[in-house]
Scaffold this active site. Structure first.
Site, PDB file in Angstrom:
ATOM      1  N   LYS A   1      24.130 -66.143  50.060  1.00 27.49           N
ATOM      2  CA  LYS A   1      25.497 -66.116  50.571  1.00 27.49           C
ATOM      3  C   LYS A   1      25.575 -66.663  52.002  1.00 27.49           C
ATOM      4  O   LYS A   1      26.607 -67.169  52.425  1.00 27.49           O
ATOM      5  CB  LYS A   1      26.064 -64.697  50.528  1.00 27.49           C
ATOM      6  CG  LYS A   1      26.035 -64.031  49.155  1.00 27.49           C
ATOM      7  CD  LYS A   1      26.868 -64.766  48.128  1.00 27.49           C
ATOM      8  CE  LYS A   1      27.238 -63.916  46.920  1.00 27.49           C
ATOM      9  NZ  LYS A   1      26.113 -63.565  46.063  1.00 27.49           N
TER      10      LYS A   1
HETATM   11  C1  LIG Z   1      26.023 -63.446  44.663  1.00 24.48           C
HETATM   12  C2  LIG Z   1      24.661 -63.517  44.094  1.00 24.48           C
HETATM   13  C3  LIG Z   1      24.418 -64.108  42.849  1.00 24.48           C
HETATM   14  C4  LIG Z   1      25.517 -64.645  41.965  1.00 24.48           C
HETATM   15  O1  LIG Z   1      26.150 -65.769  42.542  1.00 24.48           O
HETATM   16  P1  LIG Z   1      27.607 -66.213  42.025  1.00 24.48           P
HETATM   17  O2  LIG Z   1      27.994 -67.331  42.908  1.00 24.48           O
HETATM   18  O3  LIG Z   1      28.472 -65.006  42.194  1.00 24.48           O
HETATM   19  O4  LIG Z   1      27.454 -66.596  40.611  1.00 24.48           O
HETATM   20  C5  LIG Z   1      23.104 -64.193  42.414  1.00 24.48           C
HETATM   21  N1  LIG Z   1      22.093 -63.694  43.146  1.00 24.48           N
HETATM   22  C6  LIG Z   1      22.292 -63.119  44.340  1.00 24.48           C
HETATM   23  C7  LIG Z   1      21.121 -62.573  45.089  1.00 24.48           C
HETATM   24  C8  LIG Z   1      23.574 -63.009  44.871  1.00 24.48           C
HETATM   25  O5  LIG Z   1      23.769 -62.439  46.058  1.00 24.48           O
END
Ligand SMILES: *Cc1c(COP(=O)(O)O)cnc(C)c1O
Length: 498
Positions: A113
């Protein structure tokens, strides 16, 4: 380039407006009118470029109301100011011949993120300068664990901005909870809700699109925005790392220009894999998009059948950031695959809201099958994958990444497709020390930090400083509210009314 709402083609706004507003008033998501292309020439020029230059090139194509200097400055501040622990920002790790892990967790909160949320505050500041008439921006976030911390860290003490994060009380890892509860900064707030991520996300969406709340904020000189991947400003920086990964493979002589790759992406809200889809539309030679799910396999079933059905049991798993039954960004894909038919998308989303279910037309189902593959992985298979990857390759991966690896292996075993594959690695293993250590050995350590120490002793991998630094910190935010109470919590934290 203007941005349209997936539920009303007549809505057309600038990138700056799409970013400050976050979501269209009709509940639709903003998408660019068309996807700009990246020629082989341009791609070649990026091979020897660094991450900032790659980001500047890709972002510039979408944010056409930003000046070139503004885009470059945002990229510089996000990716070159020392907040990432790797100079490459998003390095590739070769697991074996033709199988690469794209490490997206070298940012300050140790999950992917950060790739978007380190730059979003800068994009937001520039956008607000163009559109928001000096209003204070109030960022509301629903998180399944990682977005919350990354958004808090990104927006902490950002001028003229407040941020409030809601997370499911029992739906995040102990480390994730501690990361959020100990957040510093004058403009931040965190509240747990009694409910799951979907409750948090619908609560936030309802507040965003409520006329009454919009008016209350406007009267107080404020406006809402979003740091969730419903915000276009979250998605566009994620396209960059797929472009960057392809450039790295060219640079390292692993591919020749035009050679195809597959990508496998552990998926929750469908943001990360959608960014890969957009990279493909831009011209990166991505063949198959492998959508990897945990036991909450609503997307696996959707891709295989064309029926999206959220009426099913919700499981909490060892990959909590993917514990989601309503994947918001799928709406953007559907809009594209329905040839931008806003009425069809509105109908499907209305059906999802009322019946929890919709079916795509056969033509759309066919397109989905040719673009995507899907597989899912339960907790036992996740743990097994962590262990096998470690034993076989000496590489330690987190639970979410393991889901991506497992889905790739399933896909490859079923199809015999040996196209070189990039697996998105979305979190550092030390964010989930209990599950990761438990996958490698029997363990009776009492707390997260002892587990992290044992994992370090066992594997020799490094505990990221932002995580080890949490030990002994006193939580600052401990409030828990009912999901019906989110509106009140928002108003109170803004010092408005009631
Ligand atoms: C948010 C997240 C995901 C999923 O990503 P999306 O964009 O919501 O599909 C997968 N792995 C981790 C560690 C995340 O923080």
């Amino acid at each position: 380039m203007l941005y349209q709402s997936t539920r009303d083609n007549a809505v057309k706004v600038s990138a700056a407006r799409a970013i400050t507003q976050g979501i269209s008033k009709d509940g639709g998501l903003f998408v660019p009118e068309s996807i700009p292309s990246l020629s082989a020439e341009e791609l070649r020029a990026l091979v020897s470029a660094d991450y900032v230059q790659r980001a500047t090139c890709v972002l510039g194509k979408f944010l056409t109301d930003f000046t070139a200097d503004e885009v470059a400055e945002c990229a510089q501040m996000a990716y070159a100011s020392g907040r990432f622990r790797s100079a490459a920002v998003a390095p590739l790790h070769e697991l074996e011949d033709g199988v690469y892990v794209l490490e997206l967790w070298h940012g300050p909160t140790c999950a992917f993120k950060d790739m978007a949320l380190q730059i979003l505050p800068h994009l937001m500041r520039v956008s607000a300068g163009k559109t928001s008439d000096g209003k204070e921006i109030v960022i509301l976030v629903a998180t399944s664990g990682d977005t919350g911390k990354a958004a808090l860290e990104g927006f902490r003490d950002a001028p003229n901005t407040k941020i409030l994060v809601f997370y499911p009380e029992n739906g995040v890892s102990a480390m994730q909870k501690l990361q959020m509860a100990t957040q510093e900064g004058e403009n931040v707030g965190v509240c747990a809700i009694r409910g799951n991520f979907d409750d948090a996300q619908s609560g936030v969406k309802t507040i965003f699109t409520s006329k009454e709340m919009g008016n209350v904020l406007a009267e107080n000189g404020k406006m809402f925005s979003s740091a969730n991947s419903i915000n276009w400003g979250r998605l566009v920086p994620q396209i960059v790392y797929y472009v960057s990964a392809y450039c790295d493979l060219l640079r390292d002589g692993k591919l020749k220009m035009g050679d195809p790759i597959n990508v496998s992406v552990p998926t929750g809200n469908f943001g990360d894999i959608l960014a890969a889809y957009y990279a493909k539309q831009m011209g990166v030679p991505i063949a198959k998009l492998i959508c990897a799910s945990n036991r909450n396999r609503v997307l696996t079933d959707f891709i295989n059948t064309g029926v999206y059905d959220r009426n099913r049991e919700f499981f909490t798993t060892t990959s909590p950031s993917m514990d989601i039954l309503i994947s918001s960004n799928l709406e953007r894909l559907l809009y594209d695959l329905c040839d931008r038919d806003d009425t069809a998308v509105s109908q499907m989303m209305a059906a999802l809201a009322t019946e929890g279910k919709y079916m795509v037309p056969a033509t759309v189902k066919e397109k989905i099958s040719s673009l995507f593959a899907a597989a899912c992985c339960d907790d036992a298979q996740t743990a097994e994958t962590i262990k096998t990857v470690y034993d076989k390759h000496g590489y330690l991966c987190d639970t979410h990444t393991a889901v991506g690896v497992y889905a790739y292996e399933q896909y490859r075993a079923e199809t015999g497709d040996t196209t070189p594959t990039v697996i998105a690695s979305t979190a550092n293993p030390y964010k989930f020390p209990a599950s990761v250590l438990g996958a490698l050995c029997d363990d009776d350590a009492a707390d997260e930090f002892t587990k992290a120490e044992r994992l370090h002793a066992l594997t020799g991998t490094e505990i990221p400083a932002p995580l080890s630094g949490l030990q002994g910190k006193t939580p600052r935010f401990t409030e828990v509210c009912d999901k019906e109470d989110m509106r009140r919590v928002v108003l109170r934290s803004l010092g408005i009314g009631e």
